[in-house]
Scaffold this active site. Structure first.
Site, short mmCIF file in Angstrom:
data_model
loop_
_atom_site.label_atom_id
_atom_site.label_comp_id
_atom_site.label_asym_id
_atom_site.label_seq_id
_atom_site.Cartn_x
_atom_site.Cartn_y
_atom_site.Cartn_z
N GLU A 287 0.83 -1.21 0.00
CA GLU A 287 0.00 0.00 0.00
C GLU A 287 0.87 1.26 0.00
OE1 GLU A 287 -3.06 -0.64 -1.22
OE2 GLU A 287 -3.27 -2.02 0.47
N THR B 61 2.78 2.13 -2.19
CA THR B 61 4.08 1.82 -2.79
C THR B 61 4.12 2.20 -4.27
OG1 THR B 61 3.20 -0.39 -3.09
CG2 THR B 61 4.71 -0.08 -1.24
N SER C 242 -25.89 6.43 -15.99
CA SER C 242 -25.46 5.36 -15.10
C SER C 242 -26.66 4.83 -14.33
CB SER C 242 -24.42 5.90 -14.13
OG SER C 242 -24.30 5.04 -13.02
N GLY D 70 -13.02 1.38 -1.16
CA GLY D 70 -11.60 1.12 -1.39
C GLY D 70 -11.37 -0.02 -2.37
N SER E 246 -13.77 1.53 -7.54
CA SER E 246 -14.89 1.71 -8.46
C SER E 246 -14.51 2.74 -9.53
CB SER E 246 -16.13 2.16 -7.70
OG SER E 246 -15.87 3.33 -6.97
N ASP F 271 -4.41 0.86 -9.26
CA ASP F 271 -5.79 0.42 -9.49
C ASP F 271 -6.03 0.12 -10.96
OD1 ASP F 271 -5.81 1.22 -6.87
OD2 ASP F 271 -6.84 3.11 -7.26
C1 GLA Z 1 -5.40 4.26 -3.87
C2 GLA Z 1 -4.69 4.81 -5.08
C3 GLA Z 1 -3.58 3.87 -5.55
C4 GLA Z 1 -2.66 3.46 -4.42
C5 GLA Z 1 -3.48 3.02 -3.21
C6 GLA Z 1 -2.63 2.77 -2.00
O1 GLA Z 1 -6.10 3.09 -4.22
O2 GLA Z 1 -5.61 5.01 -6.13
O3 GLA Z 1 -2.86 4.47 -6.61
O4 GLA Z 1 -1.77 4.49 -4.10
O5 GLA Z 1 -4.47 3.97 -2.85
O6 GLA Z 1 -1.82 1.66 -2.19
#
Ligand code: GLA
Length: 360
Positions: free
Chosen positions: A17, A19, A51, A106, A109, A155
Site C-alpha cells: 500500500e 508503494t 449510469s 476502497g 470503483s 488500481d
Molecule cells: C489508492 C490509489 C492507488 C494506491 C493506493 C494505495 O487506491 O488510487 O494508486 O496508491 O491507494 O496503495
C-alpha cells in the site's frame, strides 16, 4: 452503428500500500465485481453518459478539458480528454454504465469505470487500441489531471492486467508485471470486509502522504523511496519522514516475500505478512482508522491468519485470509461485534481473483 460493450473489474490489493507512487511493488487481484459500459456511437459531437446508479446524465463535449465536467461524469470526461490529448479521435454517442463495485469501499470503483470507458472508446475509435499499460497510464492521467485525485497506477493496472485465479505482482519502476497463481487452495477464503465508514479528508491525507514520501526520498538523495536501502529511514532526522519511509521500505520487502509465499502456497507466511503490513500502515504510515483497526483485530481474533486494510486508507475495506471454518465465523459474527463497539455495520463478502478488463 456497432454497439461496443466493455467490462472492467474493481480490485483488491493483497499487499503493497502506497508503494505505487514510490515506484515499489504491489500485489493486487481483480475482483469479479466490476463496471460494464455499453457505447453506441451516433456521430454527434458529444458523449451522453448515463449510469444505473446516478439520477443525472452527463453530457460530455468531445472537446472537453479539465474543469468542464464535474460529478460522476468527470471520470468519463477525463477519459475523453486524455484520448483527445493522445490524438485518438473518439466518436460521440451514448454511453450506458452499470456497476456492482461499491463506491467508497476502497475497491477502485473509479478505476473500473475509467478502464471500461477507455476500452470501449478506444475500440470505437479508428486506429489501434493502445496496449494495456498505455491504457492504464491514460486512465491514471484522467484521474490525476481531470478528476484531480493524485493517485498512482495500482488500481488501473490491476483492473486492466490481472488474470483469474492469480495475483499480479507489479514492479512500478520497470512496469514488469508477473502473474502469481492465487487460488488460496480449497481450505482458505479471502474475505473483503467493507467498513462502510465515510472517508474523511481522504484526498488531502493521500496527497500529504505522497509529498512526505517525495520529501523523504529527496532528503536521502534518491529519485524515489524504491531505491532506499533497508536502514535508510534511520538517516532521516524528521520523525514523520522516517516513519513514512520505513513503511514504504518494509512494505516493498513484504510484497516480494508475499509473492514468494503465494507461489509456495505458504498461507501462514502470507497471513503473517498481511498482519505486519497492517501494523505498518497503522503505526508508521498512519492511514488506518479506529474502526478499520478494530475490524482487522476482530477478524484475527475470530481466526483469520492474516488481516489488513486494503487501498488508500482512512476507511474503505479490510481483507482477511481465513480457513473456511474461520471465514464462516467471521461472516456470521464480525458485523455484530463491530456494531457492538458503536461503529457502522460492515459487510463481509468472500471474493476470488477475477478476470481483467475485456470487451464483451
Ligand atoms: C489508492 C490509489 C492507488 C494506491 C493506493 C494505495 O487506491 O488510487 O494508486 O496508491 O491507494 O496503495
Amino acid at each position: 452503428m456497432t454497439v461496443i460493450g466493455a467490462f472492467a473489474p474493481g480490485r483488491v490489493n493483497l499487499i503493497g500500500e502506497h508503494t505505487d507512487y514510490n515506484l515499489g511493488f504491489a500485489l493486487p487481484i481483480a475482483l469479479e465485481l466490476g463496471t460494464t459500459v455499453t457505447f453506441t456511437p451516433d456521430g454527434s459531437a458529444a458523449i451522453t453518459a448515463v449510469s444505473d446508479s446516478e439520477t443525472a446524465s452527463s453530457v460530455i463535449p468531445l472537446t472537453t478539458a479539465p474543469g468542464g465536467v464535474t460529478g460522476w461524469g468527470a471520470y468519463v470526461a477525463g477519459c475523453v480528454w486524455v484520448l483527445g490529448e493522445a490524438g485518438i479521435a473518439v466518436p460521440g454517442g451514448r454511453l450506458e454504465v452499470s456497476s456492482d463495485v461499491p463506491v467508497g469501499a476502497g475497491l477502485s470503483s473509479s478505476a473500473a469505470l475509467e478502464c471500461a470507458v477507455l476500452l470501449a472508446l478506444t475500440s470505437a475509435a479508428d486506429g489501434p487500441v493502445p496496449d494495456r499499460i498505455a491504457l492504464a497510464k491514460l486512465a491514471q492521467r484522467a484521474e490525476n489531471h481531470y478528476v484531480g485525485a493524485p493517485t498512482g497506477l495500482l488500481d488501473q493496472l490491476a483492473s486492466l492486467c490481472a488474470e483469474p485465479d492469480a495475483a499480479l505482482l507489479v514492479d512500478f519502476q520497470s512496469l514488469d508485471l508477473t502473474t502469481v497463481p492465487a487460488d488460496f487452495g480449497d481450505c482458505y477464503r479471502l474475505l473483503v470486509i467493507d467498513s462502510r465508514a465515510p472517508h474523511r479528508h481522504a484526498d488531502g491525507e493521500y496527497a500529504a502522504r505522497r509529498s512526505v514520501c517525495a520529501a523523504a526520498a529527496a532528503e536521502l538523495g534518491l529519485d524515489s523511496l524504491r531505491d532506499a536501502a533497508p536502514d535508510d529511514w534511520r538517516r532521516l532526522v524528521d520523525p514523520v519522514q522516517a516513519a513514512r519511509a520505513r513503511h514504504v521500505i518494509t512494505e516493498n520487502a513484504r510484497v516480494v516475500d508475499a509473492a514468494d509465499a503465494l507461489r509456495a502456497s505458504d498461507y501462514a507466511r502470507f497471513g503473517a505478512l498481511m498482519n505486519a503490513s497492517h501494523i505498518s500502515m497503522r503505526d508508521d504510515f498512519a492511514i488506518t482508522t479506529d474502526q478499520i483497526d478494530l475490524i482487522a483485530c476482530t477478524a484475527a481474533a475470530m481466526g483469520a491468519i492474516g488481516a489488513r486494510m486494503t487501498g488508500g486508507g482512512f476507511g474503505g475495506s479490510v481483507i482477511a485470509l481465513a480457513s473456511a471454518e474461520a471465514a464462516e465465523r467471521i461472516i456470521a459474527d464480525l458485523p455484530t461485534a463491530v456494531v457492538d463497539a458503536r461503529f457502522n455495520e460492515p459487510t463481509v463478502r468472500a471474493v476470488r481473483p477475477g478476470a481483467g478488463a475485456h470487451l464483451l
